[in-house]
Scaffold this motif. Structure first.
Motif, mmCIF file in Angstrom:
data_model
loop_
_atom_site.group_PDB
_atom_site.id
_atom_site.type_symbol
_atom_site.label_atom_id
_atom_site.label_comp_id
_atom_site.label_asym_id
_atom_site.label_seq_id
_atom_site.Cartn_x
_atom_site.Cartn_y
_atom_site.Cartn_z
ATOM 1 N N LYS A 8 0.871 -1.186 0.000
ATOM 2 C CA LYS A 8 0.000 0.000 0.000
ATOM 3 C C LYS A 8 0.896 1.220 0.000
ATOM 4 O O LYS A 8 1.686 1.425 0.911
ATOM 5 C CB LYS A 8 -0.892 -0.026 1.246
ATOM 6 C CG LYS A 8 -1.645 1.257 1.510
ATOM 7 C CD LYS A 8 -2.879 1.379 0.653
ATOM 8 C CE LYS A 8 -3.741 2.542 1.106
ATOM 9 N NZ LYS A 8 -3.564 3.753 0.377
ATOM 10 N N LEU A 9 0.808 1.987 -1.056
ATOM 11 C CA LEU A 9 1.613 3.194 -1.143
ATOM 12 C C LEU A 9 1.028 4.269 -0.241
ATOM 13 O O LEU A 9 -0.188 4.487 -0.231
ATOM 14 C CB LEU A 9 1.646 3.715 -2.582
ATOM 15 C CG LEU A 9 2.318 2.823 -3.595
ATOM 16 C CD1 LEU A 9 2.179 3.424 -4.987
ATOM 17 C CD2 LEU A 9 3.759 2.601 -3.256
ATOM 18 N N MET A 14 1.955 9.680 -3.401
ATOM 19 C CA MET A 14 1.205 9.889 -4.636
ATOM 20 C C MET A 14 0.700 11.322 -4.782
ATOM 21 O O MET A 14 -0.081 11.614 -5.676
ATOM 22 C CB MET A 14 0.030 8.908 -4.693
ATOM 23 C CG MET A 14 0.478 7.448 -4.697
ATOM 24 S SD MET A 14 1.651 7.052 -6.003
ATOM 25 C CE MET A 14 0.547 6.731 -7.343
ATOM 26 N N ARG A 26 2.567 9.071 -11.420
ATOM 27 C CA ARG A 26 1.921 7.985 -10.662
ATOM 28 C C ARG A 26 2.263 6.636 -11.269
ATOM 29 O O ARG A 26 2.565 5.678 -10.555
ATOM 30 C CB ARG A 26 0.414 8.181 -10.624
ATOM 31 C CG ARG A 26 -0.037 9.277 -9.687
ATOM 32 C CD ARG A 26 -1.544 9.219 -9.417
ATOM 33 N NE ARG A 26 -2.360 9.045 -10.609
ATOM 34 C CZ ARG A 26 -2.946 10.032 -11.274
ATOM 35 N NH1 ARG A 26 -2.820 11.282 -10.868
ATOM 36 N NH2 ARG A 26 -3.666 9.786 -12.328
ATOM 37 N N GLN A 30 4.285 3.581 -9.404
ATOM 38 C CA GLN A 30 3.711 2.239 -9.319
ATOM 39 C C GLN A 30 4.611 1.212 -10.007
ATOM 40 O O GLN A 30 4.781 0.097 -9.514
ATOM 41 C CB GLN A 30 2.303 2.233 -9.908
ATOM 42 C CG GLN A 30 1.326 2.999 -9.043
ATOM 43 C CD GLN A 30 -0.020 3.226 -9.716
ATOM 44 O OE1 GLN A 30 -0.151 3.128 -10.935
ATOM 45 N NE2 GLN A 30 -1.021 3.542 -8.923
ATOM 46 N N VAL A 33 7.511 0.409 -7.735
ATOM 47 C CA VAL A 33 7.090 -0.482 -6.640
ATOM 48 C C VAL A 33 6.996 -1.917 -7.134
ATOM 49 O O VAL A 33 7.461 -2.846 -6.461
ATOM 50 C CB VAL A 33 5.745 -0.005 -6.040
ATOM 51 C CG1 VAL A 33 5.146 -1.046 -5.118
ATOM 52 C CG2 VAL A 33 5.945 1.304 -5.300
ATOM 53 N N ILE A 34 6.424 -2.123 -8.297
ATOM 54 C CA ILE A 34 6.288 -3.475 -8.850
ATOM 55 C C ILE A 34 7.661 -4.088 -9.115
ATOM 56 O O ILE A 34 7.916 -5.242 -8.758
ATOM 57 C CB ILE A 34 5.436 -3.456 -10.135
ATOM 58 C CG1 ILE A 34 3.985 -3.163 -9.787
ATOM 59 C CG2 ILE A 34 5.544 -4.773 -10.895
ATOM 60 C CD1 ILE A 34 3.104 -2.863 -10.981
#
Length: 76
Positions: A8-9, A14, A26, A30, A33-34
Motif C-alpha cells: 500500500k503506497l 502519490m 503515478r 507504481q 514499486v512493482i
C-alpha cells in the motif's frame, strides 16, 4: 506456500503539496514499486533455495516446499 505481499503506497507518495501527482508520475511510482517487489521475490527465492536442512527446520519449511517456492517465477 503462498504469502502474497500487498504493498500500500502512502498517500504522501502519490501527492505533492496536497495535489495528486501527474498521471505519468503515478505510473512511474507504481512501476518502481512493482519492479522492487519482483526483485525482492527473486532474491528471497534464490536465498531460500540455498538454505540447508538445519536452516529450513528452523523456519519450519520442508525441502520440497522450499524448492517449489524457489522455482516460482519472480512475478508471482
Amino acid at each position: 506456500m503462498s504469502h502474497a505481499i500487498t504493498i500500500k503506497l502512502p498517500d504522501s507518495l502519490m501527492t505533492t503539496g496536497g495535489y495528486p501527482l501527474p498521471f505519468l508520475a503515478r505510473v512511474a511510482v507504481q512501476f518502481a514499486v512493482i519492479v522492487t517487489k519482483w526483485d525482492m521475490n527473486y532474491r528471497t527465492r534464490k536465498q531460500l533455495a540455498r538454505l540447508d536442512e538445519h536452516m529450513l527446520r528452523d523456519i519450519g519449511i520442508e525441502r520440497d516446499a522450499a524448492c517449489t517456492e524457489a522455482r516460482r517465477p519472480f512475478w508471482h
